[in-house]
Design a protein around this motif. Sequence first.
Motif, PDB file in Angstrom:
ATOM      1  N   PHE A   5      30.542  26.750  26.868  1.00  0.00           N
ATOM      2  CA  PHE A   5      30.237  28.171  27.016  1.00  0.00           C
ATOM      3  C   PHE A   5      29.200  28.401  28.109  1.00  0.00           C
ATOM      4  O   PHE A   5      29.274  29.391  28.863  1.00  0.00           O
ATOM      5  CB  PHE A   5      29.726  28.731  25.686  1.00  0.00           C
ATOM      6  CG  PHE A   5      30.791  28.832  24.621  1.00  0.00           C
ATOM      7  CD1 PHE A   5      32.123  29.077  24.972  1.00  0.00           C
ATOM      8  CD2 PHE A   5      30.476  28.663  23.288  1.00  0.00           C
ATOM      9  CE1 PHE A   5      33.103  29.158  23.997  1.00  0.00           C
ATOM     10  CE2 PHE A   5      31.450  28.744  22.311  1.00  0.00           C
ATOM     11  CZ  PHE A   5      32.771  28.992  22.665  1.00  0.00           C
ATOM     12  N   SER A   6      28.241  27.483  28.188  1.00  0.00           N
ATOM     13  CA  SER A   6      27.205  27.616  29.211  1.00  0.00           C
ATOM     14  C   SER A   6      27.804  27.481  30.608  1.00  0.00           C
ATOM     15  O   SER A   6      27.448  28.233  31.528  1.00  0.00           O
ATOM     16  CB  SER A   6      26.117  26.569  29.009  1.00  0.00           C
ATOM     17  OG  SER A   6      25.477  26.742  27.760  1.00  0.00           O
ATOM     18  N   VAL A   7      28.718  26.519  30.768  1.00  0.00           N
ATOM     19  CA  VAL A   7      29.359  26.307  32.064  1.00  0.00           C
ATOM     20  C   VAL A   7      30.197  27.527  32.453  1.00  0.00           C
ATOM     21  O   VAL A   7      30.149  28.008  33.592  1.00  0.00           O
ATOM     22  CB  VAL A   7      30.229  25.029  32.035  1.00  0.00           C
ATOM     23  CG1 VAL A   7      31.052  24.911  33.307  1.00  0.00           C
ATOM     24  CG2 VAL A   7      29.350  23.796  31.870  1.00  0.00           C
ATOM     25  N   VAL A   8      30.978  28.037  31.481  1.00  0.00           N
ATOM     26  CA  VAL A   8      31.823  29.203  31.751  1.00  0.00           C
ATOM     27  C   VAL A   8      30.969  30.411  32.123  1.00  0.00           C
ATOM     28  O   VAL A   8      31.271  31.171  33.051  1.00  0.00           O
ATOM     29  CB  VAL A   8      32.704  29.515  30.525  1.00  0.00           C
ATOM     30  CG1 VAL A   8      33.427  30.843  30.721  1.00  0.00           C
ATOM     31  CG2 VAL A   8      33.712  28.397  30.298  1.00  0.00           C
ATOM     32  N   SER A   9      29.855  30.600  31.358  1.00  0.00           N
ATOM     33  CA  SER A   9      28.967  31.719  31.644  1.00  0.00           C
ATOM     34  C   SER A   9      28.362  31.612  33.034  1.00  0.00           C
ATOM     35  O   SER A   9      28.258  32.602  33.761  1.00  0.00           O
ATOM     36  CB  SER A   9      27.854  31.756  30.590  1.00  0.00           C
ATOM     37  OG  SER A   9      26.922  32.764  30.880  1.00  0.00           O
ATOM     38  N   LEU A  10      27.973  30.373  33.413  1.00  0.00           N
ATOM     39  CA  LEU A  10      27.392  30.159  34.743  1.00  0.00           C
ATOM     40  C   LEU A  10      28.397  30.460  35.835  1.00  0.00           C
ATOM     41  O   LEU A  10      28.079  31.095  36.856  1.00  0.00           O
ATOM     42  CB  LEU A  10      26.885  28.719  34.856  1.00  0.00           C
ATOM     43  CG  LEU A  10      26.278  28.307  36.203  1.00  0.00           C
ATOM     44  CD1 LEU A  10      25.053  29.160  36.515  1.00  0.00           C
ATOM     45  CD2 LEU A  10      25.914  26.824  36.192  1.00  0.00           C
ATOM     46  N   VAL A  11      29.641  30.024  35.631  1.00  0.00           N
ATOM     47  CA  VAL A  11      30.692  30.254  36.629  1.00  0.00           C
ATOM     48  C   VAL A  11      30.948  31.754  36.771  1.00  0.00           C
ATOM     49  O   VAL A  11      31.065  32.281  37.898  1.00  0.00           O
ATOM     50  CB  VAL A  11      31.980  29.505  36.235  1.00  0.00           C
ATOM     51  CG1 VAL A  11      33.136  29.925  37.138  1.00  0.00           C
ATOM     52  CG2 VAL A  11      31.768  28.005  36.328  1.00  0.00           C
ATOM     53  N   LEU A  12      31.076  32.459  35.637  1.00  0.00           N
ATOM     54  CA  LEU A  12      31.338  33.902  35.684  1.00  0.00           C
ATOM     55  C   LEU A  12      30.189  34.651  36.364  1.00  0.00           C
ATOM     56  O   LEU A  12      30.421  35.569  37.154  1.00  0.00           O
ATOM     57  CB  LEU A  12      31.540  34.442  34.270  1.00  0.00           C
ATOM     58  CG  LEU A  12      32.855  34.021  33.578  1.00  0.00           C
ATOM     59  CD1 LEU A  12      32.889  34.530  32.138  1.00  0.00           C
ATOM     60  CD2 LEU A  12      34.073  34.524  34.351  1.00  0.00           C
ATOM     61  N   THR A  13      28.971  34.255  36.046  1.00  0.00           N
ATOM     62  CA  THR A  13      27.816  34.897  36.667  1.00  0.00           C
ATOM     63  C   THR A  13      27.810  34.681  38.170  1.00  0.00           C
ATOM     64  O   THR A  13      27.542  35.604  38.975  1.00  0.00           O
ATOM     65  CB  THR A  13      26.509  34.332  36.059  1.00  0.00           C
ATOM     66  OG1 THR A  13      26.505  34.558  34.652  1.00  0.00           O
ATOM     67  CG2 THR A  13      25.290  35.017  36.676  1.00  0.00           C
ATOM     68  N   THR A  14      28.128  33.446  38.582  1.00  0.00           N
ATOM     69  CA  THR A  14      28.181  33.144  40.022  1.00  0.00           C
ATOM     70  C   THR A  14      29.244  33.964  40.726  1.00  0.00           C
ATOM     71  O   THR A  14      29.053  34.495  41.820  1.00  0.00           O
ATOM     72  CB  THR A  14      28.440  31.639  40.211  1.00  0.00           C
ATOM     73  OG1 THR A  14      27.436  30.888  39.544  1.00  0.00           O
ATOM     74  CG2 THR A  14      28.437  31.263  41.683  1.00  0.00           C
ATOM     75  N   VAL A  15      30.423  34.068  40.070  1.00  0.00           N
ATOM     76  CA  VAL A  15      31.527  34.847  40.659  1.00  0.00           C
ATOM     77  C   VAL A  15      31.147  36.308  40.809  1.00  0.00           C
ATOM     78  O   VAL A  15      31.405  36.941  41.838  1.00  0.00           O
ATOM     79  CB  VAL A  15      32.799  34.690  39.802  1.00  0.00           C
ATOM     80  CG1 VAL A  15      33.879  35.652  40.266  1.00  0.00           C
ATOM     81  CG2 VAL A  15      33.307  33.254  39.884  1.00  0.00           C
TER      82      VAL A  15
END
Length: 229
Positions: free
Chosen positions: A214-224
């Motif tokens: 979840f942390s990785v997905v959240s980081l990716v979405l935030t970056t996008v």
Amino acid sequence: MYLQDVDQHHNTEIRYTTTTIQPNDILRINVSALIPESTIPYNNVTTNNGGNSLELMQLDGYLVSETLTINFPVLGLLSVADMTTQAFSDFLKHKLESEGHLKNPSVNVRLINSKVMVLGEVNSPGTYNFTEQNITLLQALANAGDLAITGKREDITVIRETDGLRKIGHVDLTSSDWLDGEFSYVKPNDVIIVNPSDPKVKSAGFVGNLPTLFSVVSLVLTTVLLITN
């Protein structure tokens, strides 16, 4: 739980195993007779005062070659192929007596470098020596502190090399069927591997660890979102 159906083996016969002498085994051979002085040429005895420690006995022992021979005092090169320690003891006694070396000798042969390696999900992995003629798989695992809670009890791997052949065994500790099988007793130089359970394997990676995922997905979405805005 171990041996969940063990009651079906109540009052069943125990089948002990006999192990033939293998390359790199170290044999302790003691020859005795009514006149002790007559046996001196046939015994390896160190002058070291270290007592009867296992290390000292191994130094005095006979290392079995890759061709399954030992170099014995006076008698020279002797083959131990296809013999157990008891069979070789009987052979050596007969040879010493029939060839006129000693009168009514007593010969004791013991394997003194028996060891088993326990690896993986146990509490104390390592190499363990044993002096008994036979120890069970459960005894070997107990020496290693038993399986950790993360160990896979349904598939214990045993790697065994005997008489030039390598065998791979798989033991389900939750069942009792293996008690009558060839891997119920450990043989010298066996390697026992306890693999991690499925939850342990999953938790070791990003995919199996949900908080990390979840942390990785959240980081990716935030970056996008930051890039697109």
